[in-house]
Design a protein around this motif. Structure first.
Motif: not given
Length: 474
Positions: A259-266, A335-349, A251-257
């Protein structure tokens, strides 16, 4: 004299959603039976991809089988379903049989040293003939739910379905199960035994009734009716060995992209974010994408959306703003309401993150298990194959509400229903609370299935090893 060492050969269908549970299976086999030799076979590009994802200490062996998709009119790099243009799945099935001679040779050489056990994907039924030729144990692996797999098998083996207008359809093997026509893709409704692709599919699936054992990625707790259905129609051992979820994933981010996902979720409170994904290779119509976006905006809930081009466009093309309502992505980001992932996402994490409150999913079985393993209830939008039947199972379990069905232009999707369904599942109401409680209870039960050798799925693996020894020693 019978050989005392056992070599397990895993052969997944070349698709991300099929390879992942096979990798999870080998991890569990090595955990509980460390003396086994295990080799996964596939085509060169898939083997290279798998090799790059394995930890350096992995005991899994890999073997590449030569494959030339261009010989069958496919693109030269079409070695997995993710690389296939629309409408070429049938051709891909035909092409895959071309690796049979190389697979046969590999089994010939392996059998000289060990007792061989072949565990192959349910869509690679021709491996059964190779197993019989070498007197090897053969098991078919179903990556579906038992209920979804049983119903899908019955639907496919009892074609055609266009001889009457009856709705719902009834199944000869399971008279108590009614299948609305809206749960079937158009190509299944119109399929007949005159279609070469249909004939091949039926031939491949028929081996599920002839193998030495049927392994199913499910549990007795989740799927008791489906397991009973398979046992009723298959005169062979049916062994639940799930949940096979990618437990080795970090569940540890392995790229800047990432990291941005989990920073937003936090930034968001617990259970407040809706996660949206239609799997590793599928999408919906442009009009449906529009309605989904409008429904998301109307709901007021924050969301993270793994988004790819709509049907009819190249999945690897750059996403265009015109496929969403005017200014939608920009507005949601501001509005910080949506985060869009274009491509693969670390779904389990993502699903295990505390801020995720629900999963809008196509209800492929891997995604279902990953969601429930994290205690996340599901908003179902099934698209094809057994996915609608998975939704039936999940609704009965009380952890899912269906919001839409199918990816055809005629499949109705309304922004109001999207918004209302999100509120039902994620809102502060009795239904939503009940779904969350049931999802958390299932999560606890799923984790129990692998806690020690006395637990259900570990016992399933032990049963499998006994069968292997019995068959190979005869």
């Amino acid at each position: 004299m019978a050989k005392q060492n056992y070599h397990v050969i895993l052969f997944p269908f070349p698709a991300h959603g099929h390879i992942t549970p096979h990798l999870a299976l080998q991890a569990r086999l090595h955990q509980y039976h460390p003396n086994l030799t295990i080799t996964l076979v596939s085509t060169p590009r898939n083997i290279a991809s798998i090799r790059s994802s394995l930890p350096p200490t992995s005991p899994l062996q890999l073997h590449s089988l030569p494959f030339c998709p261009a010989d069958y009119g496919l693109l030269s790099d079409s070695e997995s379903t993710e690389d296939l243009p629309s409408g070429q799945f049938g051709t891909f099935l035909f092409a895959l049989e071309s690796v049979c001679p190389a697979f046969d040779h590999f089994i010939t050489e392996t059998s000289k040293q060990s007792s061989v056990c072949i565990i192959s994907d349910m869509l690679l039924g021709w491996t059964l003939d190779v197993a019989h030729k070498h007197h090897a144990f053969h098991s078919s692996f179903m990556g579906t739910s038992a209920f979804g797999g049983a119903v899908f098998l019955s639907v496919m083996m009892n074609l055609p379905h266009n001889h009457s207008d009856s709705d719902p359809l009834t199944l000869p093997e399971y008279p108590g199960v009614l299948v609305p026509r809206s749960q079937l893709a158009a190509h299944i409704l119109t399929a007949s035994q005159t279609d070469p692709s249909t004939v091949l599919t039926q031939k491949l699936l028929s081996t599920l009734y002839k193998t030495d054992a049927l392994l199913v990625n499910t549990t007795e707790y989740l799927d008791p009716i489906g397991i009973c259905m398979l046992k009723k129609t298959h005169n062979l051992p049916v062994i639940p060995i799930g949940p096979l979820v990618g437990s080795s994933y970090s569940s540890i981010p392995t790229s800047e992209r990432e990291s941005n996902i989990f920073e937003w979720l936090d930034l968001h409170p617990g259970a407040s974010v809706l996660y949206i994904s239609f799997g590793s290779q599928d999408s919906i119509q442009k009009s449906q994408m529009m309605e989904l976006a409008l429904g998301l905006e109307a709901s007021g809930r924050p969301f993270i959306w793994v988004i790819r081009p709509p049907l009819g466009y190249n999945a690897k093309d750059e996403f265009k703003d015109e496929w969403l309502p005017d200014g939608f992505e920009k507005r949601m980001k501001e509005e910080n309401r949506g985060f869009f992932v274009h491509g693969w996402a670390p779904q389990i994490a993502i699903l295990s993150h505390k801020s995720i409150g629900a999963f809008l999913s196509h209800c492929g079985w891997n995604s279902v298990l990953e969601s429930l393993n994290s205690g996340v209830p599901i908003i179902g939008w099934p698209l094809q194959a057994e996915q609608p039947f998975n939704v039936t199972l999940l609704v009965d379990l009380g952890v899912c509400v269906e919001v839409a069905r199918g990816k055809l232009e005629t499949s109705e999707v309304k922004k109001g229903k999207v918004a209302d369904t999100i509120e039902v599942v994620m809102g502060d109401n009795e239904k939503g609370q009940d779904m969350r409680e049931k999802a958390n209870k299932i999560s606890e039960m799923m984790k129990e299935t692998w806690k020690g050798e006395s637990c259900s799925s570990a016992k399933g693996l032990a049963e499998l090893l006994k069968l292997i020894k019995r068959v190979t020693n005869n």
